[in-house]
Design a protein around this motif. Structure first.
Motif, PDB file in Angstrom:
ATOM      1  N   GLY A  51       0.793  -1.224   0.000  1.00  0.00           N
ATOM      2  CA  GLY A  51       0.000   0.000   0.000  1.00  0.00           C
ATOM      3  C   GLY A  51       0.821   1.268   0.000  1.00  0.00           C
ATOM      4  N   LEU A  52       2.074   1.185  -0.507  1.00  0.00           N
ATOM      5  CA  LEU A  52       2.974   2.335  -0.497  1.00  0.00           C
ATOM      6  C   LEU A  52       3.033   3.061  -1.829  1.00  0.00           C
ATOM      7  CD1 LEU A  52       5.911   0.830   1.597  1.00  0.00           C
ATOM      8  CD2 LEU A  52       4.410   2.699   2.274  1.00  0.00           C
ATOM      9  N   VAL A  53       2.116   2.753  -2.740  1.00  0.00           N
ATOM     10  CA  VAL A  53       2.078   3.440  -4.030  1.00  0.00           C
ATOM     11  C   VAL A  53       0.840   4.331  -4.080  1.00  0.00           C
ATOM     12  CG1 VAL A  53       3.319   1.583  -5.180  1.00  0.00           C
ATOM     13  CG2 VAL A  53       0.826   1.548  -5.140  1.00  0.00           C
ATOM     14  N   PRO A  54       0.831   5.367  -4.939  1.00  0.00           N
ATOM     15  CA  PRO A  54      -0.317   6.280  -4.986  1.00  0.00           C
ATOM     16  C   PRO A  54      -1.583   5.573  -5.455  1.00  0.00           C
ATOM     17  CG  PRO A  54       1.604   7.244  -6.080  1.00  0.00           C
ATOM     18  CD  PRO A  54       1.924   5.815  -5.824  1.00  0.00           C
ATOM     19  N   SER A  55      -2.708   5.956  -4.874  1.00  0.00           N
ATOM     20  CA  SER A  55      -3.994   5.475  -5.380  1.00  0.00           C
ATOM     21  C   SER A  55      -4.289   6.195  -6.693  1.00  0.00           C
ATOM     22  CB  SER A  55      -5.103   5.750  -4.370  1.00  0.00           C
ATOM     23  OG  SER A  55      -5.185   7.139  -4.088  1.00  0.00           O
TER      24      SER A  55
ATOM     25  N   PRO B 138      -4.590  10.849 -16.169  1.00  0.00           N
ATOM     26  CA  PRO B 138      -4.164  10.157 -14.947  1.00  0.00           C
ATOM     27  C   PRO B 138      -4.277  11.061 -13.724  1.00  0.00           C
ATOM     28  CG  PRO B 138      -2.260  10.784 -16.252  1.00  0.00           C
ATOM     29  CD  PRO B 138      -3.472  11.112 -17.084  1.00  0.00           C
ATOM     30  N   ARG B 139      -4.870  10.527 -12.669  1.00  0.00           N
ATOM     31  CA  ARG B 139      -4.985  11.258 -11.405  1.00  0.00           C
ATOM     32  C   ARG B 139      -4.449  10.360 -10.295  1.00  0.00           C
ATOM     33  NH1 ARG B 139      -9.864  12.356 -14.046  1.00  0.00           N
ATOM     34  NH2 ARG B 139     -10.263  14.567 -14.466  1.00  0.00           N
ATOM     35  N   LEU B 140      -3.392  10.794  -9.663  1.00  0.00           N
ATOM     36  CA  LEU B 140      -2.777  10.039  -8.581  1.00  0.00           C
ATOM     37  C   LEU B 140      -3.032  10.754  -7.259  1.00  0.00           C
ATOM     38  CD1 LEU B 140       0.639   9.098 -10.218  1.00  0.00           C
ATOM     39  CD2 LEU B 140      -1.481   7.779 -10.180  1.00  0.00           C
ATOM     40  N   GLY B 141      -3.426   9.993  -6.255  1.00  0.00           N
ATOM     41  CA  GLY B 141      -3.734  10.565  -4.946  1.00  0.00           C
ATOM     42  C   GLY B 141      -2.788  10.084  -3.866  1.00  0.00           C
ATOM     43  N   ARG B 142      -3.310   9.922  -2.682  1.00  0.00           N
ATOM     44  CA  ARG B 142      -2.509   9.444  -1.564  1.00  0.00           C
ATOM     45  C   ARG B 142      -2.213   7.952  -1.724  1.00  0.00           C
ATOM     46  NH1 ARG B 142      -5.838  12.205   3.496  1.00  0.00           N
ATOM     47  NH2 ARG B 142      -5.595  14.380   2.839  1.00  0.00           N
ATOM     48  N   ILE B 143      -1.333   7.435  -0.887  1.00  0.00           N
ATOM     49  CA  ILE B 143      -1.014   6.019  -0.949  1.00  0.00           C
ATOM     50  C   ILE B 143      -2.265   5.192  -0.657  1.00  0.00           C
ATOM     51  CG2 ILE B 143       1.415   6.299  -0.379  1.00  0.00           C
ATOM     52  CD1 ILE B 143       0.759   5.464   2.484  1.00  0.00           C
TER      53      ILE B 143
ATOM     54  N   ARG C 179      11.520  19.374  -1.652  1.00  0.00           N
ATOM     55  CA  ARG C 179      10.566  19.474  -2.761  1.00  0.00           C
ATOM     56  C   ARG C 179       9.155  19.054  -2.376  1.00  0.00           C
ATOM     57  NH1 ARG C 179      10.927  16.156  -6.469  1.00  0.00           N
ATOM     58  NH2 ARG C 179      12.504  14.711  -5.666  1.00  0.00           N
ATOM     59  N   ARG C 180       9.029  17.986  -1.576  1.00  0.00           N
ATOM     60  CA  ARG C 180       7.725  17.385  -1.345  1.00  0.00           C
ATOM     61  C   ARG C 180       7.278  17.389   0.112  1.00  0.00           C
ATOM     62  NH1 ARG C 180       4.559  17.469  -5.033  1.00  0.00           N
ATOM     63  NH2 ARG C 180       3.530  15.515  -4.467  1.00  0.00           N
ATOM     64  N   GLY C 181       8.165  17.752   1.025  1.00  0.00           N
ATOM     65  CA  GLY C 181       7.788  17.777   2.422  1.00  0.00           C
ATOM     66  C   GLY C 181       8.267  16.546   3.174  1.00  0.00           C
ATOM     67  N   PHE C 182       8.274  16.652   4.499  1.00  0.00           N
ATOM     68  CA  PHE C 182       8.838  15.613   5.353  1.00  0.00           C
ATOM     69  C   PHE C 182       8.065  14.295   5.267  1.00  0.00           C
ATOM     70  CE2 PHE C 182       9.291  13.584   9.583  1.00  0.00           C
ATOM     71  CZ  PHE C 182      10.673  13.414   9.594  1.00  0.00           C
ATOM     72  N   LYS C 183       6.740  14.356   5.357  1.00  0.00           N
ATOM     73  CA  LYS C 183       5.946  13.124   5.402  1.00  0.00           C
ATOM     74  C   LYS C 183       5.969  12.384   4.074  1.00  0.00           C
ATOM     75  CE  LYS C 183       2.842  14.606   9.106  1.00  0.00           C
ATOM     76  NZ  LYS C 183       1.430  14.834   9.516  1.00  0.00           N
ATOM     77  N   ARG C 184       5.899  13.111   2.963  1.00  0.00           N
ATOM     78  CA  ARG C 184       5.959  12.441   1.658  1.00  0.00           C
ATOM     79  C   ARG C 184       7.326  11.803   1.449  1.00  0.00           C
ATOM     80  NH1 ARG C 184       2.843  17.062   0.112  1.00  0.00           N
ATOM     81  NH2 ARG C 184       0.763  16.472  -0.653  1.00  0.00           N
ATOM     82  N   ALA C 185       8.360  12.461   1.945  1.00  0.00           N
ATOM     83  CA  ALA C 185       9.701  11.901   1.822  1.00  0.00           C
ATOM     84  C   ALA C 185       9.815  10.587   2.595  1.00  0.00           C
ATOM     85  CB  ALA C 185      10.734  12.905   2.313  1.00  0.00           C
ATOM     86  N   ILE C 186       9.168  10.518   3.750  1.00  0.00           N
ATOM     87  CA  ILE C 186       9.180   9.286   4.549  1.00  0.00           C
ATOM     88  C   ILE C 186       8.565   8.135   3.762  1.00  0.00           C
ATOM     89  CG2 ILE C 186       8.159   8.176   6.569  1.00  0.00           C
ATOM     90  CD1 ILE C 186       8.459  10.846   8.036  1.00  0.00           C
TER      91      ILE C 186
END
Length: 337
Positions: free
Chosen positions: A249-253, A261-266, A306-313
């Motif tokens: 579940g670590l890829v974008p929905s 194409p529309r990519l959202g949260r994991i 570029r993307r923020g701390f949480k997205r980098a994690i």
């Protein structure tokens, strides 16, 4: 040679079975007791047997495999679309029989008893950690009832409780002191249990070359390494590393239509426990970057900017998942970038 197809709906005491031959003729359609499952399948020629993933599915898969059958375990989400009529055990068995033949169905790799034992250790530790967290919160609330504000953090409150019990001037009633003392003793026992289990993880790692190999990846410790090995083995069920990351579940929905194409949260699908371990490991790595100048640290710093701390994690967790799959599947050694 074509094999007959059987679907079995597992339960504690009653098991519903539906079987068809290669022409679609019904061979069996009935519910039997637990004691008759093995004898029933022992009298059936080698066939494909499908079942839903559940608590006992790996046990029954191993037992039926010993009888010469090809067993396939699948998630219930692959079975539901093929159920017709009311929701009952026999209709579930029919749906399993249909779903097991579909090329789009993904199957769960059958786990060995040793793999299941390691996962039991993980579940037990996770349960004790949750209980410890709840107990610490309760102890903090108990102290607050009498005007004693304990600091945040596990180690800080564990130090504050004995100090509060020894302080004769804080006006704690004797009954409250007894309850706090008893709860504190229980907390120490939980800490001991967790420490014992973590020593078991170290012992398991010392016996597993694959676990030692993936621990060289930044953010992967004994707990994560043993959980991965017990969950996926060598990862043969995945075609590539991204499939493993997607399973976690670590890829974008994705919600795409009309060529847009529309990519959202994991997606947060798959194994929540493994995903949590990888994310916590990635958080520890990024939090400790400091002034490091190696390629991985620079990559993480650039991603944070570029993307923020949480997205980098999450990005690092997904990267680690792909690296782990490559190490296990290809049998290679980790080479730090």
């Amino acid at each position: 040679m074509s094999l007959s197809i059987y679907g079995i709906d597992l339960a504690k005491h009653s098991f519903s079975i539906h079987g068809e031959d290669e022409q679609g003729k019904i061979l069996i359609h009935k519910t039997i007791t637990r004691s008759k499952v093995l004898s029933t399948f022992a009298n059936i020629p080698p066939a494909i047997v499908g079942m839903e993933a559940c608590g006992a599915s790996h046990y029954w898969a191993r037992e039926l495999t010993k009888l010469g059958h090809t067993v396939r375990i699948m998630a219930s989400k692959y079975v539901t679309p093929f159920r017709t009529g009311a929701k009952n055990d026999l209709n579930d068995a029919v749906a399993i029989c249909v779903a097991v033949t579909r090329p789009s169905t993904r199957f769960v790799k059958i786990k060995s008893p040793d793999q299941q034992a390691i996962l039991l250790l993980h579940r037990a530790r996770d349960n004790w950690v949750h209980e410890r967290t709840a107990l610490l919160n309760q102890l903090r609330a108990m102290l607050a009832e009498f005007g004693i504000i304990a600091p945040k953090g596990r180690h800080a409150i564990q130090k504050a409780i004995p100090e509060a019990l020894e302080d004769a001037e804080n006006q704690l009633p004797d009954l409250a002191r007894a309850i706090l003392s008893d709860s504190y003793e229980h907390l120490l026992n939980i800490n001991k249990r967790i420490a014992d289990q973590e020593r078991c993880f170290d012992m398991l790692v010392s016996r597993s070359h694959n676990a030692q190999k993936i621990m060289k990846v930044a953010g992967i410790g004994p707990i994560t390494a043993t959980a991965v090995i017990a969950s996926i083995g060598k990862g043969e069920q995945f075609d590539k590393g991204r499939d493993f990351a997607a399973w976690l579940g670590l890829v974008p929905s994705q919600y795409s239509t009309g060529g847009k194409p529309r990519l959202g949260r994991i997606t947060k699908k798959g194994d929540k426990y493994l995903r949590t371990l990888l994310v916590h490991g990635a958080r520890a790595v990024i939090s400790a970057i400091g002034n490091k100048t190696d390629r991985l640290s620079l990559w993480c710093k650039n991603l944070v900017e570029r993307r923020g701390f949480k997205r980098a994690i999450v990005a690092l967790a997904a990267k680690n998942a792909r690296i782990i799959w490559s190490l296990l599947s290809n049998g290679t050694e980790y080479q730090p970038i």
